[in-house]
Write an enzyme that holds these catalytic residues in place. Structure first.
Site, PDB file in Angstrom:
ATOM      1  N   HIS A  54      -9.777   4.891   2.829  1.00  0.00           N
ATOM      2  CA  HIS A  54     -10.574   4.035   2.206  1.00  0.00           C
ATOM      3  C   HIS A  54     -10.012   4.043   0.514  1.00  0.00           C
ATOM      4  O   HIS A  54      -9.863   2.920  -0.094  1.00  0.00           O
ATOM      5  CB  HIS A  54     -12.080   4.298   2.320  1.00  0.00           C
ATOM      6  CG  HIS A  54     -12.831   3.516   1.283  1.00  0.00           C
ATOM      7  ND1 HIS A  54     -14.070   2.684   1.735  1.00  0.00           N
ATOM      8  CD2 HIS A  54     -13.047   3.733  -0.011  1.00  0.00           C
ATOM      9  CE1 HIS A  54     -14.373   2.117   0.809  1.00  0.00           C
ATOM     10  NE2 HIS A  54     -14.001   2.522  -0.471  1.00  0.00           N
ATOM     11  N   GLU A  55      -9.765   5.294   0.072  1.00  0.00           N
ATOM     12  CA  GLU A  55      -9.408   5.551  -1.430  1.00  0.00           C
ATOM     13  C   GLU A  55      -8.119   4.926  -1.634  1.00  0.00           C
ATOM     14  O   GLU A  55      -7.854   4.068  -2.719  1.00  0.00           O
ATOM     15  CB  GLU A  55      -9.537   6.763  -1.686  1.00  0.00           C
ATOM     16  CG  GLU A  55     -11.029   7.291  -1.828  1.00  0.00           C
ATOM     17  CD  GLU A  55     -12.021   6.522  -2.543  1.00  0.00           C
ATOM     18  OE1 GLU A  55     -11.880   5.703  -3.276  1.00  0.00           O
ATOM     19  OE2 GLU A  55     -13.340   6.518  -2.027  1.00  0.00           O
ATOM     20  N   CYS A  58     -19.053   1.330  -0.533  1.00  0.00           N
ATOM     21  CA  CYS A  58     -18.196   1.543  -1.550  1.00  0.00           C
ATOM     22  C   CYS A  58     -18.833   1.030  -2.878  1.00  0.00           C
ATOM     23  O   CYS A  58     -19.843   0.317  -3.016  1.00  0.00           O
ATOM     24  CB  CYS A  58     -17.011   0.535  -1.502  1.00  0.00           C
ATOM     25  SG  CYS A  58     -15.861   0.333  -2.663  1.00  0.00           S
ATOM     26  N   LEU A  59     -18.684   1.785  -3.978  1.00  0.00           N
ATOM     27  CA  LEU A  59     -19.045   1.828  -5.203  1.00  0.00           C
ATOM     28  C   LEU A  59     -18.907   0.499  -5.611  1.00  0.00           C
ATOM     29  O   LEU A  59     -19.678  -0.120  -6.727  1.00  0.00           O
ATOM     30  CB  LEU A  59     -18.825   2.949  -6.032  1.00  0.00           C
ATOM     31  CG  LEU A  59     -19.242   4.084  -5.790  1.00  0.00           C
ATOM     32  CD1 LEU A  59     -18.569   5.377  -6.699  1.00  0.00           C
ATOM     33  CD2 LEU A  59     -20.988   4.359  -5.675  1.00  0.00           C
ATOM     34  N   GLY A 117     -16.003   9.334  -3.017  1.00  0.00           N
ATOM     35  CA  GLY A 117     -14.766   9.102  -3.677  1.00  0.00           C
ATOM     36  C   GLY A 117     -14.660   7.948  -4.604  1.00  0.00           C
ATOM     37  O   GLY A 117     -15.603   7.123  -4.738  1.00  0.00           O
ATOM     38  N   HIS A 131      -7.715   1.320  -2.069  1.00  0.00           N
ATOM     39  CA  HIS A 131      -8.112   0.646  -3.546  1.00  0.00           C
ATOM     40  C   HIS A 131      -6.795   0.482  -4.103  1.00  0.00           C
ATOM     41  O   HIS A 131      -6.645  -0.365  -5.244  1.00  0.00           O
ATOM     42  CB  HIS A 131      -8.857   1.618  -4.091  1.00  0.00           C
ATOM     43  CG  HIS A 131     -10.605   1.175  -3.546  1.00  0.00           C
ATOM     44  ND1 HIS A 131     -11.206   0.392  -4.215  1.00  0.00           N
ATOM     45  CD2 HIS A 131     -11.527   2.272  -3.224  1.00  0.00           C
ATOM     46  CE1 HIS A 131     -12.480   0.372  -3.696  1.00  0.00           C
ATOM     47  NE2 HIS A 131     -12.452   1.446  -3.009  1.00  0.00           N
ATOM     48  N   GLN A 182     -10.968   1.235  -9.600  1.00  0.00           N
ATOM     49  CA  GLN A 182     -12.538   0.950  -9.615  1.00  0.00           C
ATOM     50  C   GLN A 182     -12.977   0.901 -11.291  1.00  0.00           C
ATOM     51  O   GLN A 182     -13.886   0.418 -11.499  1.00  0.00           O
ATOM     52  CB  GLN A 182     -13.004   1.886  -8.919  1.00  0.00           C
ATOM     53  CG  GLN A 182     -12.824   1.729  -7.030  1.00  0.00           C
ATOM     54  CD  GLN A 182     -13.696   2.376  -6.340  1.00  0.00           C
ATOM     55  OE1 GLN A 182     -13.304   3.489  -5.984  1.00  0.00           O
ATOM     56  NE2 GLN A 182     -14.916   1.740  -5.997  1.00  0.00           N
TER      57      GLN A 182
HETATM   58 NI    NI Z   1     -14.527   2.201  -2.455  1.00  0.00          NI
END
Ligand code: NI
Length: 177
Positions: free
Chosen positions: A142-143, A100-101, A47, A146, A52
């Site tokens: 999670h998304e 997480c990226l 995701g 953000h 981000q």
């Molecule tokens: Ni993330």
């Protein structure tokens, strides 16, 4: 196709509350979604949220196909979700490992609602209204975090359950979201 740089934890842009999208289907939004998709696929993520890649809009994408390297996770259909709203169903929080990226190479054990309803609009402006559970529910939470400037380490209750992938899970290949 444009693979964008993913901001890393510590960048103040990841702490900002993102703004709602006014109109779906605009060329600007299409370009953003293309870049987000290309970036997520390139990094093999589950995701990605617009903040981000430095865009402060309430846009997330996620999706995950069953892969023998990630046997614990079920399929999640590829989804574009704009202006999401989450409604937890039940009080039940369950712990699960997240990456997480924006926090590359790490994992933490994070409590999330096991089941929830989410609403919003898709890329074409059509309404989305789903009730989901387990990994799908986790990814959405999670998304959407953000979009409110929250990275998963802030959700970890026991910081002994936070560390580097290769130390926590030697020999495993893991997916980030
Ligand atoms: Ni993330």
């Amino acid at each position: 196709m444009a693979i964008r740089e993913v901001l890393k934890m510590g960048d103040p842009r990841l702490l900002a509350v993102a703004d709602p999208v006014d109109a779906a289907g605009t060329p600007e939004l299409e370009r953003l979604l293309t870049d987000m998709h290309d970036t997520m696929r390139h990094l093999n993520g589950a995701g990605l949220a617009a903040p981000q890649i430095g865009v402060g809009l309430r846009v997330v994408i996620f999706g995950f196909e069953q892969n023998p390297r990630y046997p614990a996770a079920e399929d999640v259909p590829f989804t574009v979700l704009i202006n999401p709203k989450l409604t937890p169903l039940g009080e039940g929080l369950v712990d699960g490992w997240e990456g997480c990226l924006s926090v590359p190479g790490m994992r933490g054990l994070v409590p999330r609602y096991r089941q929830l309803r989410y609403t919003g609009i898709g890329a074409d402006g059509a309404a989305i209204d789903r009730i989901v559970g387990d990994f799908h529910a986790r990814v959405v939470q999670h998304e959407v975090d953000h979009l409110d400037g929250i990275l998963y380490p802030r959700r970890i209750r026991d910081l002994t359950q936070f560390g580097f992938n290769d130390a926590l899970f030697p020999g495993q290949v893991l997916v980030d979201d």
